[in-house]
Design a protein around this motif. Structure first.
Motif, short mmCIF file in Angstrom:
data_model
loop_
_atom_site.label_atom_id
_atom_site.label_comp_id
_atom_site.label_asym_id
_atom_site.label_seq_id
_atom_site.Cartn_x
_atom_site.Cartn_y
_atom_site.Cartn_z
N MET A 1 -17.18 14.11 -4.41
CA MET A 1 -17.05 13.47 -3.12
C MET A 1 -15.58 13.41 -2.74
SD MET A 1 -18.06 9.61 -2.15
CE MET A 1 -19.40 9.62 -1.03
N ASP A 2 -15.30 13.79 -1.53
CA ASP A 2 -13.92 13.75 -1.04
C ASP A 2 -13.55 12.35 -0.58
OD1 ASP A 2 -13.44 16.46 -1.42
OD2 ASP A 2 -14.21 16.99 0.55
N CYS A 3 -12.38 11.90 -0.97
CA CYS A 3 -11.88 10.61 -0.51
C CYS A 3 -11.08 10.85 0.77
CB CYS A 3 -10.98 10.00 -1.58
SG CYS A 3 -10.37 8.36 -1.12
N ARG A 4 -11.33 10.04 1.74
CA ARG A 4 -10.60 10.13 3.01
C ARG A 4 -9.55 9.02 3.04
NH1 ARG A 4 -15.55 10.26 6.92
NH2 ARG A 4 -16.87 10.22 5.12
N LYS A 5 -8.59 9.14 2.14
CA LYS A 5 -7.59 8.09 1.96
C LYS A 5 -6.88 7.74 3.26
CE LYS A 5 -3.64 6.62 -0.74
NZ LYS A 5 -2.74 6.88 -1.83
N ASN A 6 -6.45 8.72 4.02
CA ASN A 6 -5.72 8.43 5.27
C ASN A 6 -6.59 7.67 6.26
OD1 ASN A 6 -3.35 9.59 4.35
ND2 ASN A 6 -3.90 11.62 5.12
N ASP A 7 -7.86 8.06 6.38
CA ASP A 7 -8.78 7.32 7.25
C ASP A 7 -8.98 5.90 6.74
OD1 ASP A 7 -9.13 9.57 8.86
OD2 ASP A 7 -10.98 10.18 7.85
N ASN A 8 -9.14 5.78 5.43
CA ASN A 8 -9.35 4.46 4.83
C ASN A 8 -8.14 3.55 5.03
OD1 ASN A 8 -11.80 5.45 3.90
ND2 ASN A 8 -11.04 5.83 1.83
N LEU A 9 -6.94 4.10 4.94
CA LEU A 9 -5.73 3.30 5.11
C LEU A 9 -5.64 2.68 6.50
CD1 LEU A 9 -3.06 5.43 3.22
CD2 LEU A 9 -3.84 3.11 2.64
N GLU A 10 -6.17 3.37 7.49
CA GLU A 10 -6.14 2.84 8.86
C GLU A 10 -6.98 1.57 8.98
OE1 GLU A 10 -7.19 5.80 11.75
OE2 GLU A 10 -5.75 7.23 10.93
N ARG A 11 -8.00 1.43 8.14
CA ARG A 11 -8.89 0.27 8.21
C ARG A 11 -8.62 -0.76 7.12
NH1 ARG A 11 -12.28 4.74 8.90
NH2 ARG A 11 -12.93 4.60 6.74
N CYS A 12 -7.78 -0.44 6.17
CA CYS A 12 -7.53 -1.33 5.03
C CYS A 12 -6.68 -2.53 5.46
CB CYS A 12 -6.82 -0.56 3.91
SG CYS A 12 -6.58 -1.55 2.42
N ASN A 13 -7.20 -3.73 5.23
CA ASN A 13 -6.45 -4.93 5.60
C ASN A 13 -5.78 -5.60 4.40
OD1 ASN A 13 -8.86 -5.90 4.46
ND2 ASN A 13 -8.83 -7.75 5.71
N CYS A 14 -5.74 -4.93 3.27
CA CYS A 14 -5.12 -5.50 2.07
C CYS A 14 -3.62 -5.68 2.30
CB CYS A 14 -5.37 -4.58 0.87
SG CYS A 14 -4.58 -5.17 -0.65
N THR A 15 -3.14 -6.89 2.04
CA THR A 15 -1.72 -7.18 2.24
C THR A 15 -0.91 -7.13 0.95
OG1 THR A 15 -2.15 -9.56 2.08
CG2 THR A 15 -2.10 -8.60 4.29
N TYR A 16 -1.55 -6.76 -0.16
CA TYR A 16 -0.84 -6.63 -1.43
C TYR A 16 -0.12 -5.28 -1.43
CZ TYR A 16 0.19 -6.73 -6.40
OH TYR A 16 0.84 -6.71 -7.61
N LYS A 17 1.14 -5.31 -1.07
CA LYS A 17 1.91 -4.08 -0.82
C LYS A 17 1.96 -3.09 -1.98
CE LYS A 17 4.19 -5.48 3.22
NZ LYS A 17 3.20 -5.21 4.20
N PRO A 18 2.18 -3.53 -3.24
CA PRO A 18 2.30 -2.53 -4.30
C PRO A 18 0.96 -2.01 -4.85
CG PRO A 18 2.73 -4.69 -5.21
CD PRO A 18 2.55 -4.87 -3.71
N CYS A 19 -0.15 -2.32 -4.19
CA CYS A 19 -1.45 -1.93 -4.71
C CYS A 19 -1.59 -0.41 -4.79
CB CYS A 19 -2.57 -2.49 -3.85
SG CYS A 19 -4.20 -2.02 -4.45
N PRO A 20 -1.87 0.13 -5.97
CA PRO A 20 -2.03 1.58 -6.12
C PRO A 20 -3.40 2.09 -5.65
CG PRO A 20 -2.35 0.54 -8.23
CD PRO A 20 -1.96 -0.56 -7.26
N ARG A 21 -4.29 1.17 -5.30
CA ARG A 21 -5.65 1.56 -4.89
C ARG A 21 -5.84 1.56 -3.38
NH1 ARG A 21 -5.39 -1.12 -9.44
NH2 ARG A 21 -5.17 -3.10 -8.38
N LYS A 22 -4.80 1.26 -2.61
CA LYS A 22 -4.92 1.24 -1.14
C LYS A 22 -5.44 2.57 -0.64
CE LYS A 22 -1.49 -1.94 0.46
NZ LYS A 22 -1.80 -2.90 1.44
#
Length: 66
Positions: free
Chosen positions: A1-22
């Protein structure tokens, strides 16, 4: 399965800046599940900023009508 990281980042509201899973939702969900928590995206923004990812906090937030 392909991860759409860039699309996901647009919707991610996580404020933990150093998170490697963003943007890597499957990794984020697995990480938080392993800790008995829920991911940031399930919380309202003001509650997410507290970094309290507990199920109890989730229930509290939604019982308050958020």
């Amino acid at each position: 399965m392909d991860c759409r990281k860039n699309d996901n980042l647009e919707r991610c509201n996580c404020t933990y800046k150093p998170c490697p899973r963003k943007g890597l939702c499957c990794e984020c969900i697995a990480y938080h599940k392993g800790k008995g928590q829920l991911p940031a995206c399930l919380f309202p923004d003001d509650i997410e900023r507290s970094w309290d990812r507990s199920v109890a906090k989730f229930i509290e937030a939604y019982n308050e009508g958020r």
